[in-house]
Design an enzyme around this catalytic site. Sequence first.
Site, mmCIF file in Angstrom:
data_model
loop_
_atom_site.group_PDB
_atom_site.id
_atom_site.type_symbol
_atom_site.label_atom_id
_atom_site.label_comp_id
_atom_site.label_asym_id
_atom_site.label_seq_id
_atom_site.Cartn_x
_atom_site.Cartn_y
_atom_site.Cartn_z
ATOM 1 N N GLU A 195 -41.965 7.173 90.959
ATOM 2 C CA GLU A 195 -41.084 8.254 91.405
ATOM 3 C C GLU A 195 -40.631 8.066 92.853
ATOM 4 O O GLU A 195 -40.862 8.915 93.703
ATOM 5 C CB GLU A 195 -41.778 9.611 91.210
ATOM 6 C CG GLU A 195 -42.081 9.894 89.747
ATOM 7 C CD GLU A 195 -42.699 11.258 89.479
ATOM 8 O OE1 GLU A 195 -43.369 11.785 90.372
ATOM 9 O OE2 GLU A 195 -42.513 11.768 88.368
ATOM 10 N N ASP A 206 -46.974 13.341 80.961
ATOM 11 C CA ASP A 206 -47.204 14.084 82.193
ATOM 12 C C ASP A 206 -47.717 15.496 81.946
ATOM 13 O O ASP A 206 -46.951 16.445 82.040
ATOM 14 C CB ASP A 206 -45.890 14.146 82.993
ATOM 15 C CG ASP A 206 -46.117 14.602 84.418
ATOM 16 O OD1 ASP A 206 -47.280 14.769 84.805
ATOM 17 O OD2 ASP A 206 -45.117 14.788 85.133
ATOM 18 N N GLU A 223 -48.997 23.205 86.068
ATOM 19 C CA GLU A 223 -47.579 22.902 86.235
ATOM 20 C C GLU A 223 -46.770 23.173 84.968
ATOM 21 O O GLU A 223 -45.770 23.882 84.990
ATOM 22 C CB GLU A 223 -47.421 21.436 86.662
ATOM 23 C CG GLU A 223 -45.959 21.025 86.775
ATOM 24 C CD GLU A 223 -45.779 19.604 87.267
ATOM 25 O OE1 GLU A 223 -46.777 18.932 87.584
ATOM 26 O OE2 GLU A 223 -44.613 19.168 87.344
#
Length: 676
Positions: free
Chosen positions: A283, A362, A390
Amino acid sequence: RTKYNMWLQYRPISNIKQYELLMNEISVFGDTPAIKSAKVEVDFALSKMLNQAIKVKGEDPTAKIVIGTIEKLGNLLNETQIQKLKSSNDEGYLLSSSNHQLKVIGNSDRAVLYGVHHLIRLVQLEKDISDLEIFQQPKNQFRMLNQWDNLDGSVERGYSGNSIFYKNGQIVQDKSRIKDYARYLSSVGINAISINNVNVWKEETYFITKKYLPEIKQIAEIFRAYGVTLYLSINFASPMAIGGLSTADPLDQSVKEWWRDKAAEIYEYIPDFGGFVVKADSEHRPGPFTYDRDHADGSNMLAEALEPFNGKVVWRCFVYNCLQDWRDRSTDRARAAFDHFKPLDGRFHENVILQIKNGPMDFQVREPVSPLIGAMPNTNQIIEFQVAQEYTGQQIDLCYLIPQWKQVLQFDTHIKGEGSSIEEIVAGNIHPYKYSGISAVSNIGDDENWTGNTLAQANLYGYGRLTWDPSLSAKEIAQEWIIQTFGNTETIIGTIEDMLLNSWEIYENYTAPLGVGWMVTPGVHYGPNIDGYEYSRWGTYHFADRDGIGVDRTKETGTGYTEQYEEPNQSKYNSLEHCPDELLLFFHYVPYKYMLKNGKSVIQHIYDTHFKGFNQVDGLIERWDSLKQYIDEDRFENVQDRLQRQKANAREWRDQINTYFYRKSRINDQHNRTIY
Ligand code: BDP
């Protein structure tokens, strides 16, 4: 401060008679920082729970309660006890009691602290302590937390306010909250922490310089007193960003020297510094790829620098192409970690540890287990969980994650035949790892209750307990937490336990179906946006069209991801017939009328779970409301408010998902419920 105290309430217990033994003088041996913490804690906890002053005296082996290391107190033990303690690891301890004496004896200072917390827990849970003979040692060597905190005070994926470590571009002056955090961590056996975000690219790059090291040293000291070793996340391009070099090439001599000097400098400040956590070539973070080097080259270079000081490199495997073209179906993000790392097995230094997320994508509400875990017999590995919610409700929605982690740990990889579970792999029992264990992204912030939703404290507590002893059930952990946090009343225990244990399923019911993942609002990752990521570069697609939905990862017609698993998992996931329902859309593209093993078509399952999930949230609200008289107003209202927000979220999800799939498929709900 009730909400602040989390599970260390130390509430006075009703029947103190059974604890008469504890009302004698306590003798704590030694005065290292960790032993001092144990002393303060036992004094504080027992005085509060037993509602009377406790006498702590100097070293006296005849005292009714003796606490210390085996080194100091071994002579109070019999041969069997000594042997048993010696055969357990450095963090192992013994709690032994008879009418005459209670002993808490550990193999190290840290172990003594754990033993003391065990004793305190037994008392708060109102367990009999008159005849104890408990040997305990952690199953996992690494029991780590990663803070994703930034110097500006923000927390990446933080849902509990701002950082407790940093504020307005500075390390906080008043570090008392950090100390309290360390206390909580030690009470559940966490022994390592990295204190800055894995994305290191701004001022945090300077953490490893004298501009910040004096203060980081203070933080390290705070954690040391609670048995927690400090790590830092670093920027792989530091030699260029702060060292004035023109390259960060891991094979370049000047780069190697720079890191060697850097390591020496850090250890001058923090002699027991744990090492570096590294997110590289991931990323947009820099890494060895820039120089045509691989992850072994990159991590080994850092490992060499840390080696003389016994430091470790925790190298993350969250490596994939985040700029892929959605039109190009030849790449599959799920394959990436395995494809990158598996070929490097055997090339890593022995102080490199690969940190691998539990799933190949993820931290979704449902994913298969990452096939990379256990697939590298000659490379140390730790698994990474996300305590921060998240993708699982952001500490607004209730989602007790222990059942999910248990499922992951119990997954049998068959890597060395039957019984090669993730639990045994990360405990270092399948391959001869030098270092292994469990790491996780923390969920705390500076909200007064630490975790936003008070009930999310259970995830932090449970993470610690589970990493120490993975054989504990999600239910046992929930009960322990509830009693310590809210009290030992059956109604409270039963009600909250039921809420916690069903919450993961409920969240899954109203969000992305059957393992397909995402469908969240891009960026924030809360609330529905079904096609939000469908045509983006992140490699997270569901492929819904008028005929069906799902990602074909089979070897015959799909991405071939299934081949990364050992048999029989490979065949099981590859075949439509044997693939478990809950992961069906992760592995297969199927028509809406495809029949699941549960007897429903995919489309009907989607409608049913979404109506059900929303209704279940109503059930959660009802159950919580029934506790009003038992719970202090503050915590009661905190959860009540979150549950209302969860309900609004669940409604959005239910309606958008149902409508979306009705419009795509034009297949009616069998029960004719309202679909917009
Ligand atoms: C993703 C988060 C991102 C993190 C990344 C990571 O959305 O903020 O930086 O993981 O683990 O889940 O590095």
